[in-house]
Motif scaffolding. Structure first.
Motif, PDB file in Angstrom:
ATOM      1  N   GLU A   1       0.818  -1.216   0.000  1.00  0.00           N
ATOM      2  CA  GLU A   1       0.000   0.000   0.000  1.00  0.00           C
ATOM      3  C   GLU A   1       0.851   1.265   0.000  1.00  0.00           C
ATOM      4  OE1 GLU A   1      -2.953  -0.230   3.053  1.00  0.00           O
ATOM      5  OE2 GLU A   1      -3.765  -2.088   2.249  1.00  0.00           O
ATOM      6  N   LYS A   2       1.990   1.180  -0.647  1.00  0.00           N
ATOM      7  CA  LYS A   2       2.844   2.345  -0.846  1.00  0.00           C
ATOM      8  C   LYS A   2       2.979   2.499  -2.349  1.00  0.00           C
ATOM      9  CE  LYS A   2       5.644   1.658   3.253  1.00  0.00           C
ATOM     10  NZ  LYS A   2       6.998   1.443   3.744  1.00  0.00           N
ATOM     11  N   THR A   3       2.895   3.710  -2.838  1.00  0.00           N
ATOM     12  CA  THR A   3       3.009   3.901  -4.276  1.00  0.00           C
ATOM     13  C   THR A   3       4.382   4.404  -4.693  1.00  0.00           C
ATOM     14  OG1 THR A   3       2.058   6.110  -4.036  1.00  0.00           O
ATOM     15  CG2 THR A   3       0.556   4.321  -4.607  1.00  0.00           C
ATOM     16  N   ASP A   4       5.268   4.627  -3.738  1.00  0.00           N
ATOM     17  CA  ASP A   4       6.591   5.142  -4.041  1.00  0.00           C
ATOM     18  C   ASP A   4       7.608   4.003  -4.098  1.00  0.00           C
ATOM     19  OD1 ASP A   4       8.833   6.720  -4.396  1.00  0.00           O
ATOM     20  OD2 ASP A   4       8.979   7.276  -2.278  1.00  0.00           O
ATOM     21  N   PRO A   5       8.013   3.583  -5.297  1.00  0.00           N
ATOM     22  CA  PRO A   5       8.984   2.485  -5.390  1.00  0.00           C
ATOM     23  C   PRO A   5      10.311   2.803  -4.729  1.00  0.00           C
ATOM     24  CG  PRO A   5       8.242   3.176  -7.584  1.00  0.00           C
ATOM     25  CD  PRO A   5       7.595   4.073  -6.577  1.00  0.00           C
ATOM     26  N   ASN A   6      10.675   4.094  -4.655  1.00  0.00           N
ATOM     27  CA  ASN A   6      11.930   4.465  -4.002  1.00  0.00           C
ATOM     28  C   ASN A   6      11.869   4.163  -2.508  1.00  0.00           C
ATOM     29  OD1 ASN A   6      13.083   5.378  -6.392  1.00  0.00           O
ATOM     30  ND2 ASN A   6      12.142   7.389  -6.162  1.00  0.00           N
ATOM     31  N   GLY A   7      10.677   4.288  -1.925  1.00  0.00           N
ATOM     32  CA  GLY A   7      10.513   3.947  -0.516  1.00  0.00           C
ATOM     33  C   GLY A   7      10.754   2.472  -0.280  1.00  0.00           C
ATOM     34  N   VAL A   8      10.314   1.640  -1.214  1.00  0.00           N
ATOM     35  CA  VAL A   8      10.536   0.196  -1.111  1.00  0.00           C
ATOM     36  C   VAL A   8      12.022  -0.107  -1.243  1.00  0.00           C
ATOM     37  CG1 VAL A   8      10.040  -2.036  -2.160  1.00  0.00           C
ATOM     38  CG2 VAL A   8       8.233  -0.333  -1.974  1.00  0.00           C
ATOM     39  N   ALA A   9      12.691   0.549  -2.172  1.00  0.00           N
ATOM     40  CA  ALA A   9      14.128   0.339  -2.358  1.00  0.00           C
ATOM     41  C   ALA A   9      14.887   0.760  -1.105  1.00  0.00           C
ATOM     42  CB  ALA A   9      14.628   1.098  -3.580  1.00  0.00           C
ATOM     43  N   SER A  10      14.478   1.873  -0.515  1.00  0.00           N
ATOM     44  CA  SER A  10      15.105   2.350   0.714  1.00  0.00           C
ATOM     45  C   SER A  10      14.916   1.348   1.844  1.00  0.00           C
ATOM     46  CB  SER A  10      14.509   3.702   1.106  1.00  0.00           C
ATOM     47  OG  SER A  10      14.986   4.105   2.368  1.00  0.00           O
ATOM     48  N   MET A  11      13.717   0.793   1.940  1.00  0.00           N
ATOM     49  CA  MET A  11      13.437  -0.199   2.961  1.00  0.00           C
ATOM     50  C   MET A  11      14.301  -1.440   2.753  1.00  0.00           C
ATOM     51  SD  MET A  11       9.837  -2.011   3.990  1.00  0.00           S
ATOM     52  CE  MET A  11       9.626  -2.678   2.352  1.00  0.00           C
ATOM     53  N   ALA A  12      14.497  -1.843   1.519  1.00  0.00           N
ATOM     54  CA  ALA A  12      15.330  -3.012   1.221  1.00  0.00           C
ATOM     55  C   ALA A  12      16.782  -2.756   1.633  1.00  0.00           C
ATOM     56  CB  ALA A  12      15.245  -3.353  -0.260  1.00  0.00           C
ATOM     57  N   ARG A  13      17.271  -1.540   1.399  1.00  0.00           N
ATOM     58  CA  ARG A  13      18.642  -1.202   1.814  1.00  0.00           C
ATOM     59  C   ARG A  13      18.768  -1.242   3.331  1.00  0.00           C
ATOM     60  NH1 ARG A  13      18.108   2.565  -2.351  1.00  0.00           N
ATOM     61  NH2 ARG A  13      17.560   4.195  -0.880  1.00  0.00           N
ATOM     62  N   ARG A  14      17.795  -0.693   4.031  1.00  0.00           N
ATOM     63  CA  ARG A  14      17.836  -0.704   5.503  1.00  0.00           C
ATOM     64  C   ARG A  14      17.788  -2.123   6.033  1.00  0.00           C
ATOM     65  NH1 ARG A  14      13.628   3.762   5.595  1.00  0.00           N
ATOM     66  NH2 ARG A  14      12.298   1.961   5.861  1.00  0.00           N
ATOM     67  N   LEU A  15      16.965  -2.963   5.415  1.00  0.00           N
ATOM     68  CA  LEU A  15      16.868  -4.353   5.832  1.00  0.00           C
ATOM     69  C   LEU A  15      18.205  -5.064   5.626  1.00  0.00           C
ATOM     70  CD1 LEU A  15      15.204  -6.740   6.827  1.00  0.00           C
ATOM     71  CD2 LEU A  15      14.521  -7.141   4.457  1.00  0.00           C
ATOM     72  N   GLY A  16      18.857  -4.805   4.508  1.00  0.00           N
ATOM     73  CA  GLY A  16      20.168  -5.397   4.251  1.00  0.00           C
ATOM     74  C   GLY A  16      21.184  -4.990   5.298  1.00  0.00           C
ATOM     75  N   THR A  17      21.162  -3.723   5.680  1.00  0.00           N
ATOM     76  CA  THR A  17      22.069  -3.220   6.712  1.00  0.00           C
ATOM     77  C   THR A  17      21.802  -3.911   8.045  1.00  0.00           C
ATOM     78  OG1 THR A  17      22.204  -1.074   5.620  1.00  0.00           O
ATOM     79  CG2 THR A  17      22.845  -1.152   7.933  1.00  0.00           C
ATOM     80  N   LEU A  18      20.532  -4.022   8.402  1.00  0.00           N
ATOM     81  CA  LEU A  18      20.173  -4.689   9.653  1.00  0.00           C
ATOM     82  C   LEU A  18      20.584  -6.162   9.656  1.00  0.00           C
ATOM     83  CD1 LEU A  18      16.652  -3.187  10.380  1.00  0.00           C
ATOM     84  CD2 LEU A  18      18.738  -2.825  11.696  1.00  0.00           C
ATOM     85  N   GLU A  19      20.418  -6.828   8.525  1.00  0.00           N
ATOM     86  CA  GLU A  19      20.814  -8.238   8.435  1.00  0.00           C
ATOM     87  C   GLU A  19      22.317  -8.392   8.647  1.00  0.00           C
ATOM     88  OE1 GLU A  19      19.221  -9.272   4.606  1.00  0.00           O
ATOM     89  OE2 GLU A  19      17.369 -10.034   5.495  1.00  0.00           O
ATOM     90  N   LYS A  20      23.117  -7.474   8.094  1.00  0.00           N
ATOM     91  CA  LYS A  20      24.567  -7.513   8.286  1.00  0.00           C
ATOM     92  C   LYS A  20      24.925  -7.292   9.751  1.00  0.00           C
ATOM     93  CE  LYS A  20      25.744  -5.927   3.642  1.00  0.00           C
ATOM     94  NZ  LYS A  20      26.274  -4.807   2.861  1.00  0.00           N
TER      95      LYS A  20
END
Length: 74
Positions: free
Chosen positions: A46-65
């Motif tokens: 329910e987000k229309t901003d694909p950049n927000g999704v990309a940002s979330m994916a980057r944050r998730l990657g950082t947290l996983e590391k």
């Protein structure tokens, strides 16, 4: 198994079929498959901003590391 010529909902389509549909849609709209997937995930969340999704994916990657490093310390 699906019959040849039978339409299958992309939601339940086997992975190769879903990938082919994504690539076909990307080609028809002049975008990359990655952009199509980002937009689809954003709409699903329910987000229309694909950049927000990309940002979330980057944050998730950082947290996983960070979690991986923490586990190694413990």
């Amino acid at each position: 198994m699906t019959e040849i010529g039978k339409k299958v909902s992309p939601r339940f389509a086997p992975r190769p079929i879903a990938q082919a549909l994504t690539c076909q849609f990307a080609t028809e709209t002049g975008r990359t498959p990655s952009d199509v997937v980002k937009e689809a995930i954003g709409l699903y969340l329910e987000k229309t901003d694909p950049n927000g999704v990309a940002s979330m994916a980057r944050r998730l990657g950082t947290l996983e590391k960070q979690v991986k490093k923490l586990v190694q310390l413990v």
